[in-house]
Motif scaffolding. Structure first.
Motif: not given
Length: 83
Positions: A35-36, A38
């Motif tokens: 979900s993340h 970076p």
């Protein structure tokens, strides 16, 4: 390495890189997905500094070459606060 940093630590880590790298050093940024992701934040932080983006390596990989002047490393430099 930069992908594991909290966003608050990212700018400081990128600012410290000239003291850790030789001219034309390669910085790779990867993400395992989830979900993340970076990679966009790392990409933006590197492009704000003395880094040139290399050819797109894929949606979860960033590649940048250090194009600035290497600096002496700061003694006792700490990139992130210990947990």
């Amino acid at each position: 390495m930069l992908d594991d940093l909290a966003e608050a630590d990212l700018a400081g880590a990128v600012a410290a890189l000239p003291g850790l790298l030789d001219l034309e050093a390669l910085v790779l940024s990867t993400s395992g997905g989830g979900s993340h992701d970076p990679v966009p934040a790392v990409r933006e932080a590197l492009l704000d500094g003395p880094f040139d983006e290399l050819a797109d390596a894929g949606p979860r990989v960033g590649a940048h070459r250090f194009s600035g002047d290497p600096e002496p490393a700061e003694p006792g430099l700490r990139l992130v606060d210990p947990l």
